[in-house]
Write a protein that holds these residues in place. Structure first.
Motif, mmCIF file in Angstrom:
data_model
loop_
_atom_site.group_PDB
_atom_site.id
_atom_site.type_symbol
_atom_site.label_atom_id
_atom_site.label_comp_id
_atom_site.label_asym_id
_atom_site.label_seq_id
_atom_site.Cartn_x
_atom_site.Cartn_y
_atom_site.Cartn_z
ATOM 1 N N PHE A 155 86.425 78.178 -51.592
ATOM 2 C CA PHE A 155 85.955 77.463 -50.402
ATOM 3 C C PHE A 155 87.100 76.657 -49.779
ATOM 4 O O PHE A 155 87.308 76.690 -48.560
ATOM 5 C CB PHE A 155 84.806 76.531 -50.800
ATOM 6 N N SER A 156 87.843 75.958 -50.613
ATOM 7 C CA SER A 156 88.972 75.150 -50.143
ATOM 8 C C SER A 156 90.053 76.028 -49.505
ATOM 9 O O SER A 156 90.617 75.687 -48.461
ATOM 10 C CB SER A 156 89.565 74.362 -51.317
ATOM 11 N N LYS A 157 90.319 77.166 -50.150
ATOM 12 C CA LYS A 157 91.302 78.115 -49.609
ATOM 13 C C LYS A 157 90.824 78.655 -48.263
ATOM 14 O O LYS A 157 91.612 78.808 -47.320
ATOM 15 C CB LYS A 157 91.514 79.264 -50.589
ATOM 16 N N GLY A 158 89.520 78.905 -48.163
ATOM 17 C CA GLY A 158 88.948 79.416 -46.916
ATOM 18 C C GLY A 158 89.083 78.436 -45.770
ATOM 19 O O GLY A 158 89.301 78.833 -44.614
ATOM 20 N N ILE A 159 88.968 77.157 -46.083
ATOM 21 C CA ILE A 159 89.147 76.127 -45.052
ATOM 22 C C ILE A 159 90.569 76.179 -44.503
ATOM 23 O O ILE A 159 90.794 76.098 -43.296
ATOM 24 C CB ILE A 159 88.853 74.718 -45.624
ATOM 25 N N GLY A 160 91.518 76.332 -45.425
ATOM 26 C CA GLY A 160 92.914 76.427 -45.008
ATOM 27 C C GLY A 160 93.151 77.617 -44.106
ATOM 28 O O GLY A 160 93.872 77.517 -43.100
ATOM 29 N N GLU A 161 92.547 78.753 -44.454
ATOM 30 C CA GLU A 161 92.692 79.955 -43.617
ATOM 31 C C GLU A 161 92.012 79.769 -42.268
ATOM 32 O O GLU A 161 92.503 80.233 -41.238
ATOM 33 C CB GLU A 161 92.097 81.161 -44.348
ATOM 34 N N ALA A 162 90.865 79.074 -42.279
ATOM 35 C CA ALA A 162 90.118 78.844 -41.043
ATOM 36 C C ALA A 162 90.916 77.997 -40.056
ATOM 37 O O ALA A 162 90.820 78.187 -38.837
ATOM 38 C CB ALA A 162 88.783 78.169 -41.357
ATOM 39 N N THR A 163 91.713 77.075 -40.569
ATOM 40 C CA THR A 163 92.537 76.240 -39.675
ATOM 41 C C THR A 163 93.591 77.079 -38.964
ATOM 42 O O THR A 163 94.110 76.685 -37.921
ATOM 43 C CB THR A 163 93.245 75.114 -40.459
ATOM 44 N N GLN A 164 93.883 78.246 -39.545
ATOM 45 C CA GLN A 164 94.846 79.165 -38.936
ATOM 46 C C GLN A 164 94.148 80.237 -38.106
ATOM 47 O O GLN A 164 94.771 81.174 -37.616
ATOM 48 C CB GLN A 164 95.683 79.824 -40.037
ATOM 49 N N GLY A 165 92.828 80.085 -37.971
ATOM 50 C CA GLY A 165 92.056 81.012 -37.147
ATOM 51 C C GLY A 165 91.775 82.348 -37.780
ATOM 52 O O GLY A 165 91.633 83.359 -37.084
ATOM 53 N N LYS A 166 91.690 82.393 -39.104
ATOM 54 C CA LYS A 166 91.428 83.671 -39.776
ATOM 55 C C LYS A 166 90.563 83.463 -41.017
ATOM 56 O O LYS A 166 90.325 82.332 -41.453
ATOM 57 C CB LYS A 166 92.742 84.341 -40.176
ATOM 58 N N GLY A 167 90.091 84.564 -41.577
ATOM 59 C CA GLY A 167 89.361 84.523 -42.833
ATOM 60 C C GLY A 167 87.846 84.586 -42.697
ATOM 61 O O GLY A 167 87.284 84.301 -41.643
ATOM 62 N N LEU A 168 87.196 84.971 -43.812
ATOM 63 C CA LEU A 168 85.742 85.085 -43.848
ATOM 64 C C LEU A 168 85.062 83.720 -43.740
ATOM 65 O O LEU A 168 83.970 83.607 -43.179
ATOM 66 C CB LEU A 168 85.309 85.775 -45.148
ATOM 67 N N ALA A 169 85.704 82.701 -44.286
ATOM 68 C CA ALA A 169 85.124 81.353 -44.212
ATOM 69 C C ALA A 169 85.040 80.895 -42.762
ATOM 70 O O ALA A 169 84.063 80.251 -42.369
ATOM 71 C CB ALA A 169 85.972 80.380 -45.032
ATOM 72 N N LYS A 170 86.047 81.221 -41.973
ATOM 73 C CA LYS A 170 86.046 80.866 -40.553
ATOM 74 C C LYS A 170 84.820 81.468 -39.871
ATOM 75 O O LYS A 170 84.119 80.789 -39.098
ATOM 76 C CB LYS A 170 87.323 81.378 -39.888
ATOM 77 N N GLU A 171 84.549 82.727 -40.172
ATOM 78 C CA GLU A 171 83.393 83.409 -39.585
ATOM 79 C C GLU A 171 82.086 82.757 -40.037
ATOM 80 O O GLU A 171 81.143 82.608 -39.244
ATOM 81 C CB GLU A 171 83.409 84.884 -39.992
ATOM 82 N N ALA A 172 82.037 82.343 -41.311
ATOM 83 C CA ALA A 172 80.832 81.708 -41.843
ATOM 84 C C ALA A 172 80.587 80.363 -41.163
ATOM 85 O O ALA A 172 79.457 80.039 -40.786
ATOM 86 C CB ALA A 172 80.963 81.525 -43.353
ATOM 87 N N PHE A 173 81.650 79.585 -41.007
ATOM 88 C CA PHE A 173 81.526 78.279 -40.342
ATOM 89 C C PHE A 173 81.048 78.453 -38.898
ATOM 90 O O PHE A 173 80.168 77.724 -38.430
ATOM 91 C CB PHE A 173 82.864 77.528 -40.361
ATOM 92 N N GLU A 174 81.643 79.399 -38.215
ATOM 93 C CA GLU A 174 81.274 79.637 -36.817
ATOM 94 C C GLU A 174 79.839 80.107 -36.700
ATOM 95 O O GLU A 174 79.102 79.695 -35.796
ATOM 96 C CB GLU A 174 82.239 80.655 -36.193
ATOM 97 N N ASP A 175 79.422 80.968 -37.622
ATOM 98 C CA ASP A 175 78.054 81.490 -37.629
ATOM 99 C C ASP A 175 77.047 80.345 -37.791
ATOM 100 O O ASP A 175 75.960 80.356 -37.192
ATOM 101 C CB ASP A 175 77.901 82.498 -38.763
ATOM 102 N N LEU A 176 77.406 79.359 -38.585
ATOM 103 C CA LEU A 176 76.509 78.232 -38.850
ATOM 104 C C LEU A 176 76.691 77.091 -37.847
ATOM 105 O O LEU A 176 76.008 76.069 -37.932
ATOM 106 C CB LEU A 176 76.751 77.703 -40.273
ATOM 107 N N GLY A 177 77.629 77.275 -36.925
ATOM 108 C CA GLY A 177 77.861 76.245 -35.914
ATOM 109 C C GLY A 177 78.577 75.020 -36.450
ATOM 110 O O GLY A 177 78.405 73.897 -35.949
ATOM 111 N N ILE A 178 79.396 75.217 -37.474
ATOM 112 C CA ILE A 178 80.135 74.104 -38.084
ATOM 113 C C ILE A 178 81.572 74.089 -37.587
ATOM 114 O O ILE A 178 82.268 75.111 -37.648
ATOM 115 C CB ILE A 178 80.145 74.238 -39.627
#
Length: 218
Positions: A69-92
């Protein structure tokens, strides 16, 4: 005889106490390093490890999920990764009002709060897999089987929590002991190895080949 028995009992008690202290020190040190690796506070880590255990999620699995989860947050800050998609899907949003990345602890709670409102189980499973990994993500659903509020209450009910200060003291102690072992024990071990080698050479020079060969084999 009674005095002797009492002495043995006392020695055993002291040994057990020392062993217990060493084990506690190792646990505290491990917690500190795990918390640092996943980017959360040690108290948060322990509380939610407890909540996970109560929900049937093993501590090792929970730690792996939190690290993912923590690694996914880091990837999301760079605009990539499955976690980014999950956050966006949930409106976070992973950023706060000041444009800074939110803490892992905050996003963890926001994720589960939003996930609780998802109706379709297939979608919920996909979001969990994206945020916590395909292998352990599904198990994380057990944390909110009774609701996010219940999960938080369970976490706050955890007892026997090491404080940040205690964890730091344990890490500092273990790090210092590791340094001392290398500075003190390794030279002594090297000296003993050298002495043993010289002794074997002496035996060889005296013609005690059988002893030397047997020592070499063993």
């Amino acid at each position: 005889m009674k005095k002797l028995a009492g002495a043995f009992a006392g020695a055993f008690a002291v040994r057990q106490l020392v062993q217990f202290g060493n084990e506690a020190m190792q646990i505290a040190d491990s917690l500190g390093k795990t918390a640092e690796a996943v980017g959360v506070g040690v108290e948060f880590l322990q509380k939610y490890q407890f909540a996970a255990q109560q929900a049937g999620v093993e501590t090792e699995k929970f730690n792996k999920a939190l690290k993912f989860f923590s690694k996914g947050i880091g990837e999301a800050t760079q605009g990539k990764g499955l976690a980014k998609e999950a956050f966006e899907d949930l409106g976070i949003s992973i950023f706060d009002a000041g444009g800074n990345t939110k803490k892992t602890e905050k996003l963890f709670l926001e994720f589960f709060t939003a996930l609780e409102k998802v109706g379709a189980q297939s979608r919920k499973s996909a979001l969990l897999a994206g945020a916590f990994g395909a292998k352990v993500g599904i198990d994380m659903a057990n944390l909110i089987k009774d609701g996010t509020a219940s999960m938080q209450e369970l976490a706050e009910a955890a007892t026997g929590i090491f404080t940040e200060e205690t964890i730091k003291d344990a890490e500092r102690f273990n790090d210092t002991m590791n340094i001392l072992r290398r500075e003190v024990l390794v030279p002594i071990q090297s000296l003993l190895i050298g002495i043993n080698s010289d002794f074997l050479d002496l035996l060889s020079s005296l013609g005690v080949q059988g002893v030397v060969e047997k020592s070499a084999i063993s």
